[in-house]
Scaffold this active site. Structure first.
Site, mmCIF file in Angstrom:
data_model
loop_
_atom_site.group_PDB
_atom_site.id
_atom_site.type_symbol
_atom_site.label_atom_id
_atom_site.label_comp_id
_atom_site.label_asym_id
_atom_site.label_seq_id
_atom_site.Cartn_x
_atom_site.Cartn_y
_atom_site.Cartn_z
ATOM 1 N N GLN A 10 -1.990 -5.247 -2.593
ATOM 2 C CA GLN A 10 -2.366 -6.345 -3.256
ATOM 3 C C GLN A 10 -4.003 -6.905 -2.621
ATOM 4 O O GLN A 10 -4.378 -6.667 -1.861
ATOM 5 C CB GLN A 10 -1.754 -7.798 -2.575
ATOM 6 C CG GLN A 10 -1.457 -8.658 -3.755
ATOM 7 C CD GLN A 10 -0.182 -9.488 -3.388
ATOM 8 O OE1 GLN A 10 0.740 -9.104 -3.088
ATOM 9 N NE2 GLN A 10 -0.355 -10.814 -3.941
ATOM 10 N N SER A 94 0.842 -1.238 1.593
ATOM 11 C CA SER A 94 1.892 -2.222 1.666
ATOM 12 C C SER A 94 2.716 -2.003 0.139
ATOM 13 O O SER A 94 3.086 -0.823 0.147
ATOM 14 C CB SER A 94 1.269 -3.483 1.479
ATOM 15 O OG SER A 94 2.135 -4.553 1.385
ATOM 16 N N LEU A 95 2.277 -2.737 -0.850
ATOM 17 C CA LEU A 95 3.207 -2.441 -2.238
ATOM 18 C C LEU A 95 2.860 -1.048 -2.840
ATOM 19 O O LEU A 95 3.585 -0.634 -3.574
ATOM 20 C CB LEU A 95 2.623 -3.804 -3.099
ATOM 21 C CG LEU A 95 1.439 -3.490 -4.136
ATOM 22 C CD1 LEU A 95 1.539 -2.644 -5.331
ATOM 23 C CD2 LEU A 95 0.822 -4.877 -4.255
ATOM 24 N N ARG A 119 10.252 -8.130 -5.037
ATOM 25 C CA ARG A 119 9.528 -8.174 -3.755
ATOM 26 C C ARG A 119 8.401 -9.503 -3.688
ATOM 27 O O ARG A 119 8.512 -10.025 -2.554
ATOM 28 C CB ARG A 119 8.863 -6.874 -3.432
ATOM 29 C CG ARG A 119 8.224 -6.842 -1.998
ATOM 30 C CD ARG A 119 7.755 -5.394 -2.023
ATOM 31 N NE ARG A 119 7.063 -5.087 -0.815
ATOM 32 C CZ ARG A 119 5.797 -5.113 -0.468
ATOM 33 N NH1 ARG A 119 4.894 -5.644 -1.414
ATOM 34 N NH2 ARG A 119 5.260 -4.798 0.746
ATOM 35 N N HIS A 204 3.937 -9.503 6.151
ATOM 36 C CA HIS A 204 4.065 -8.457 7.145
ATOM 37 C C HIS A 204 3.869 -9.043 8.533
ATOM 38 O O HIS A 204 3.475 -8.573 9.618
ATOM 39 C CB HIS A 204 2.876 -7.429 7.200
ATOM 40 C CG HIS A 204 2.763 -6.724 5.942
ATOM 41 N ND1 HIS A 204 3.710 -5.598 5.621
ATOM 42 C CD2 HIS A 204 2.064 -6.665 4.764
ATOM 43 C CE1 HIS A 204 3.500 -5.231 4.572
ATOM 44 N NE2 HIS A 204 2.581 -5.796 3.824
ATOM 45 N N GLN A 253 9.141 -2.558 6.323
ATOM 46 C CA GLN A 253 7.899 -2.687 5.892
ATOM 47 C C GLN A 253 7.663 -4.246 5.519
ATOM 48 O O GLN A 253 6.295 -4.623 5.706
ATOM 49 C CB GLN A 253 7.446 -1.906 4.703
ATOM 50 C CG GLN A 253 6.139 -1.779 4.177
ATOM 51 C CD GLN A 253 5.978 -1.878 2.808
ATOM 52 O OE1 GLN A 253 6.443 -2.672 2.253
ATOM 53 N NE2 GLN A 253 5.320 -0.869 2.034
#
Length: 324
Positions: A10, A94-95, A119, A204, A253
Site C-alpha cells: 500500500q 505487506s499486502l 483484509r 502492523h 502479518q
C-alpha cells in the site's frame, strides 16, 4: 543470474495504474475482469479513472495493487513465456505478500482478491478513526535500534511498535496516536527526521488484533497450496512453502512487523555458492521496492516491471540468460 520477484504494498497505488497493461494485453484485461467479478465491483474502472480518494481507501487499494501486479505477471507469462517459476524466491511488502503467493500459484486470483478486500475492510474496522497513527523515521542516523528506542518511549503512554523495517534510513512506527507522537519527539532527539503518515489506521501493530481475528476466520476457509517457488515471509524474513505455515504467517502479518530489510538481506546473501539473489524485479505499480532494493543490496540489479515495454525488455534479458 539468481532472480527474486518483488510485489509492492500500500502506498504504491495511483490513478491510471495498470491501464497501459490492459490496453496492450488481453491477458492483463482478463486479470482485471476476474478481479472485478470476484469482488462484484468495477475495481478496474476505479483504478483507471479514479477518483483518487476512493482508490486510496484501504479496502480498494489492497486488491487493486494486487490486480496490477498479477496483470503484469500474467502478461509476462502468457505474452513472453516468463513465469514466477523462473525466480528463486518471491516476496511482497505487506499486502504484496498475497500478490507473491498468487503469482507463485499458492492462492487463486479470485480468492486473493476477496481476501484482500476483506483484509482492507477488517484493518479499517479494527481501530476508530483518529485513535491510531503511523510515522516514518528517516535520515542517515535512522536504524532499527533508534526506531526501537523511540517506540519504547512511545510505549510509556500507549501502544507503539516498529511496524515496517524497510531499510536503513526508513523505518515506520505504528500505534496509538499519543504514543506515536511521543515516539516522534524521541526520534527527533535521537537525530532522526519523523514524518507522520497519512494513513487510515495503525497497521502492523497490536491494535490490529481484531483484524487478525477476522483474517484467521477467512483464511481458515481459504484454499492454500504449496507455492511453485518459496515465498519469503514478512513475519520471519525466511522462505516458506508449507501451506499451513503460510496460512498462520498471513494471520500474524496483520499485527506483526514487516521485516523487509531482513528479507532482502537474506535473499541477497542466500546460497553462498552463487552469492545469493543478483537480480530483483518489482512487479506492479510504482518503484518503491526497487528503490529499497538498491539501498539494501547495492551489488544486485534492481528493476521495476509495470509497463508493456518493461515486460518485453525483461523477457528478452531472461531469454538471453537462458542461451548463455
Amino acid at each position: 543470474m539468481t532472480l527474486a520477484l518483488l510485489f509492492p504494498g500500500q502506498g504504491s497505488q495511483s490513478v491510471g495504474m495498470g491501464a497501459a497493461l490492459a490496453d496492450a494485453f488481453a491477458s492483463a484485461r482478463d486479470v482485471f475482469a476476474e478481479v472485478d467479478e470476484a469482488l462484484g465491483q468495477k475495481l478496474s474502472s476505479l483504478m483507471r479513472e479514479g477518483p483518487e480518494d476512493q482508490l486510496t481507501l484501504t479496502e480498494n487499494a489492497q486488491p487493486a495493487l494486487m490486480a496490477v501486479s498479477m496483470a503484469a505477471a500474467r502478461a509476462l507469462k502468457i505474452e513472453f513465456g516468463v513465469d514466477a517459476s523462473r525466480a528463486a524466491f518471491v516476496a511482497g511488502h505487506s499486502l504484496g505478500e498475497y500478490s507473491a503467493l498468487c503469482a507463485a500459484g499458492a492462492i487463486s486470483l479470485s480468492d486473493t482478491a476477496r481476501l484482500l478486500k476483506l483484509r482492507g475492510q477488517a484493518m479499517q474496522r479494527a481501530v476508530p478513526v483518529g485513535r491510531g497513527a503511523m510515522a516514518s523515521l528517516i535520515g542517515p542516523k535512522t536504524d532499527l535500534a533508534l526506531a526501537e528506542e523511540a517506540a519504547k518511549a512511545g510505549s510509556e503512554v500507549g501502544v507503539c511498535v516498529v511496524a515496517n523495517d524497510n531499510n536503513a534510513g526508513n523505518i515506520v512506527i505504528s500505534g496509538d496516536k499519543a504514543a506515536v507522537d511521543r515516539a516522534i519527539e524521541k526520534a527527533k532527539e535521537l537525530g532522526a527526521r519523523a514524518i507522520p503518515l497519512n494513513v487510515s489506521a495503525p497497521f502492523h501493530c497490536p491494535l490490529m488484533q481484531p483484524a487478525a481475528d477476522e483474517m484467521a476466520t477467512a483464511l481458515a476457509g481459504a484454499t492454500i497450496v504449496a507455492p511453485a517457488v518459496p515465498v519469503v515471509a514478512n513475519v520471519t524474513a525466511r522462505p516458506e512453502t508449507d501451506p499451513e505455515i503460510i496460512r498462520g504467517l498471513l494471520i500474524e502479518q496483520v499485527t506483526g512487523r514487516v521485516r523487509w530489510r531482513e528479507s532482502m538481506e537474506w535473499m541477497a546473501g542466500q546460497d553462498s555458492g552463487s552469492g545469493g539473489v543478483t537480480r530483483f524485479a518489482e512487479i506492479g505499480s510504482g518503484k518503491v521496492l526497487t528503490g529499497m532494493a538498491k539501498r539494501i543490496a547495492p551489488d544486485a540489479e534492481s528493476l521495476s516491471l509495470n509497463t508493456p515495454e518493461d515486460l518485453e525488455a525483461f523477457a528478452k534479458t531472461v531469454a538471453s540468460n537462458d542461451r548463455s
